[in-house]
Design a protein around this motif. Sequence first.
Motif, mmCIF file in Angstrom:
data_model
loop_
_atom_site.group_PDB
_atom_site.id
_atom_site.type_symbol
_atom_site.label_atom_id
_atom_site.label_comp_id
_atom_site.label_asym_id
_atom_site.label_seq_id
_atom_site.Cartn_x
_atom_site.Cartn_y
_atom_site.Cartn_z
ATOM 1 N N GLU A 165 6.455 3.098 -5.112
ATOM 2 C CA GLU A 165 6.835 2.368 -6.325
ATOM 3 C C GLU A 165 6.952 0.872 -6.031
ATOM 4 O O GLU A 165 6.512 0.029 -6.820
ATOM 5 C CB GLU A 165 8.175 2.889 -6.868
ATOM 6 C CG GLU A 165 8.146 4.320 -7.401
ATOM 7 C CD GLU A 165 8.134 5.396 -6.304
ATOM 8 O OE1 GLU A 165 8.308 5.048 -5.110
ATOM 9 O OE2 GLU A 165 7.945 6.583 -6.639
ATOM 10 N N THR A 166 7.563 0.552 -4.901
ATOM 11 C CA THR A 166 7.741 -0.866 -4.558
ATOM 12 C C THR A 166 6.393 -1.533 -4.303
ATOM 13 O O THR A 166 6.149 -2.660 -4.752
ATOM 14 C CB THR A 166 8.658 -1.017 -3.321
ATOM 15 O OG1 THR A 166 9.862 -0.286 -3.559
ATOM 16 C CG2 THR A 166 8.993 -2.469 -3.046
ATOM 17 N N LEU A 167 5.503 -0.820 -3.610
ATOM 18 C CA LEU A 167 4.170 -1.392 -3.361
ATOM 19 C C LEU A 167 3.431 -1.607 -4.670
ATOM 20 O O LEU A 167 2.699 -2.579 -4.836
ATOM 21 C CB LEU A 167 3.364 -0.488 -2.424
ATOM 22 C CG LEU A 167 3.837 -0.477 -0.965
ATOM 23 C CD1 LEU A 167 3.024 0.518 -0.152
ATOM 24 C CD2 LEU A 167 3.751 -1.880 -0.349
ATOM 25 N N GLN A 168 3.651 -0.696 -5.616
ATOM 26 C CA GLN A 168 3.046 -0.838 -6.930
ATOM 27 C C GLN A 168 3.559 -2.112 -7.625
ATOM 28 O O GLN A 168 2.782 -2.858 -8.221
ATOM 29 C CB GLN A 168 3.348 0.419 -7.768
ATOM 30 C CG GLN A 168 2.546 0.522 -9.049
ATOM 31 C CD GLN A 168 1.033 0.423 -8.823
ATOM 32 O OE1 GLN A 168 0.518 0.843 -7.796
ATOM 33 N NE2 GLN A 168 0.331 -0.170 -9.778
ATOM 34 N N SER A 169 4.856 -2.370 -7.485
ATOM 35 C CA SER A 169 5.428 -3.600 -8.067
ATOM 36 C C SER A 169 4.791 -4.835 -7.443
ATOM 37 O O SER A 169 4.460 -5.799 -8.137
ATOM 38 C CB SER A 169 6.946 -3.676 -7.826
ATOM 39 O OG SER A 169 7.570 -2.520 -8.298
ATOM 40 N N PHE A 170 4.642 -4.815 -6.109
ATOM 41 C CA PHE A 170 4.005 -5.941 -5.430
ATOM 42 C C PHE A 170 2.597 -6.165 -5.977
ATOM 43 O O PHE A 170 2.188 -7.281 -6.264
ATOM 44 C CB PHE A 170 3.907 -5.678 -3.918
ATOM 45 C CG PHE A 170 5.161 -6.041 -3.156
ATOM 46 C CD1 PHE A 170 5.582 -7.363 -3.082
ATOM 47 C CD2 PHE A 170 5.897 -5.079 -2.479
ATOM 48 C CE1 PHE A 170 6.721 -7.713 -2.363
ATOM 49 C CE2 PHE A 170 7.043 -5.415 -1.771
ATOM 50 C CZ PHE A 170 7.455 -6.726 -1.706
ATOM 51 N N ARG A 171 1.866 -5.070 -6.117
ATOM 52 C CA ARG A 171 0.476 -5.171 -6.549
ATOM 53 C C ARG A 171 0.378 -5.716 -7.972
ATOM 54 O O ARG A 171 -0.447 -6.575 -8.255
ATOM 55 C CB ARG A 171 -0.176 -3.796 -6.481
ATOM 56 C CG ARG A 171 -1.402 -3.869 -5.633
ATOM 57 C CD ARG A 171 -2.108 -2.600 -5.412
ATOM 58 N NE ARG A 171 -3.500 -2.965 -5.130
ATOM 59 C CZ ARG A 171 -4.541 -2.399 -5.685
ATOM 60 N NH1 ARG A 171 -4.384 -1.435 -6.556
ATOM 61 N NH2 ARG A 171 -5.744 -2.798 -5.367
ATOM 62 N N GLU A 172 1.236 -5.189 -8.842
ATOM 63 C CA GLU A 172 1.218 -5.647 -10.229
ATOM 64 C C GLU A 172 1.583 -7.121 -10.329
ATOM 65 O O GLU A 172 1.080 -7.838 -11.193
ATOM 66 C CB GLU A 172 2.163 -4.801 -11.091
ATOM 67 C CG GLU A 172 1.522 -3.479 -11.497
ATOM 68 C CD GLU A 172 2.536 -2.454 -11.995
ATOM 69 O OE1 GLU A 172 3.694 -2.832 -12.266
ATOM 70 O OE2 GLU A 172 2.150 -1.273 -12.108
ATOM 71 N N ALA A 173 2.444 -7.571 -9.418
ATOM 72 C CA ALA A 173 2.851 -8.985 -9.436
ATOM 73 C C ALA A 173 1.751 -9.903 -8.909
ATOM 74 O O ALA A 173 1.792 -11.114 -9.143
ATOM 75 C CB ALA A 173 4.134 -9.162 -8.610
ATOM 76 N N GLY A 174 0.773 -9.349 -8.186
ATOM 77 C CA GLY A 174 -0.348 -10.169 -7.722
ATOM 78 C C GLY A 174 -0.482 -10.342 -6.218
ATOM 79 O O GLY A 174 -1.286 -11.143 -5.750
ATOM 80 N N TYR A 175 0.327 -9.612 -5.462
ATOM 81 C CA TYR A 175 0.173 -9.635 -3.998
ATOM 82 C C TYR A 175 -0.909 -8.628 -3.599
ATOM 83 O O TYR A 175 -1.044 -7.588 -4.234
ATOM 84 C CB TYR A 175 1.474 -9.202 -3.306
ATOM 85 C CG TYR A 175 2.666 -10.074 -3.605
ATOM 86 C CD1 TYR A 175 2.973 -11.167 -2.799
ATOM 87 C CD2 TYR A 175 3.504 -9.789 -4.681
ATOM 88 C CE1 TYR A 175 4.085 -11.954 -3.065
ATOM 89 C CE2 TYR A 175 4.623 -10.580 -4.960
ATOM 90 C CZ TYR A 175 4.898 -11.653 -4.140
ATOM 91 O OH TYR A 175 5.998 -12.427 -4.405
ATOM 92 N N GLU A 176 -1.642 -8.934 -2.549
ATOM 93 C CA GLU A 176 -2.573 -7.937 -2.018
ATOM 94 C C GLU A 176 -1.824 -7.002 -1.079
ATOM 95 O O GLU A 176 -0.948 -7.417 -0.329
ATOM 96 C CB GLU A 176 -3.724 -8.613 -1.260
ATOM 97 C CG GLU A 176 -4.714 -9.300 -2.172
ATOM 98 C CD GLU A 176 -6.011 -9.699 -1.454
ATOM 99 O OE1 GLU A 176 -6.220 -9.321 -0.281
ATOM 100 O OE2 GLU A 176 -6.806 -10.401 -2.091
ATOM 101 N N ILE A 177 -2.198 -5.727 -1.124
ATOM 102 C CA ILE A 177 -1.609 -4.747 -0.200
ATOM 103 C C ILE A 177 -2.681 -4.348 0.812
ATOM 104 O O ILE A 177 -3.783 -3.940 0.427
ATOM 105 C CB ILE A 177 -1.122 -3.483 -0.954
ATOM 106 C CG1 ILE A 177 -0.155 -3.854 -2.101
ATOM 107 C CG2 ILE A 177 -0.470 -2.502 0.022
ATOM 108 C CD1 ILE A 177 1.111 -4.541 -1.671
#
Length: 290
Positions: A165-177
């Motif tokens: 879920e947290t990685l999803q938040s990062f991704r939606e915010a515009g960070y690359e995973i």
Amino acid sequence: ANRNQTGKKFAIYTQQIGKSLETTEYVISNIDKAIDKGWIVVYYQPIVRAISNRLCGMEALARWQDPEKGMLPPAAFIEPLEKSNQIWKLDLCVIRQAVHQIAAQSSSGIAEIPVSINLSRTDFLSCDIFSEIEALVKAASIPRYMLHIEVTESTMTSKGNGVIETLQSFREAGYEIWMDDFGSGYSTLNLLKDYSFDVLKMDMVFLKNDSHRSRNIIASVIDMDKKIGIRTLAEGVETAEQVAFLKKAGCEKLQGYFFGKPQPFDAMMKNWRAKGLDIETAEQRSCYNT
Ligand code: C2E
Ligand code: MG
Ligand code: MG
Ligand code: MG
């Protein structure tokens, strides 16, 4: 004579264990002080675009520059800090420095080089890692696409800490995973089936093993990534022969001692320029990341 030899070996063995236990205890009880005193420093390792040989990124790697013990490598402090649930402090210290580095680049007018940072599994439990990173990024006014978040397979498969879920938040915010050390853990293909991320970093074990079989595995992973829309980076590139192979196989990014070891930012840039190679501009980057 036999007994003496055994005794000697045993003495060396216990000495090493003693030394590492001492270091473990030392880092566990001194991490706050180390951060406070500025002993945690960030080294940067170049990441190269295979088709252009341009510098297209860098990985931030922590070093503990101890006034008495000298330079401690991650092998000496990452695991003890993970086990004592303190790695988040180090990680945020590294990220703070990386974010400042990115901000300094843009204000000095030199090309903006994105930075990859490493997160540990326990970061997702010990603090609100998303909000912490967001606060640092906002305070420095840097674009989120300049920060890439590296997590390993084992982090992604660890249950019950909200990692996905947290990685999803990062991704939606515009960070690359970026998935780190791919192929060295478990549940690898399962992860690819269920989750999307931007870059897959292939573990260096496949390159280190110079067999026909390993080369075929590398080429197949690159092909698979293309088919599912993930970019591939090869870690641990050390020879020109490996570079040639990876270029031919269509690998997008390369990282390894062949291009440079991790170094302080200024030294890394100086060595890069000394090679006569370019730095990728934001405009050039936008042609690849569509
Ligand atoms: P990693 O994230 O997979 O980083 C790559 C490691 O491979 C680095 O080791 C780098 O120096 C090494 N390396 C790069 N190219 C080559 C090569 O061509 N040949 C060989 N033999 N090695 C190469 P380093 O800096 O000792 O870091 C080790 C690990 O410690 C990292 O693996 C990462 O998992 C962890 N780590 C480092 N810094 C941090 C940090 O700030 N936070 C967290 N949570 N973990 C960190
Ligand atoms: Mg990494
Ligand atoms: Mg790695
Ligand atoms: Mg690793």
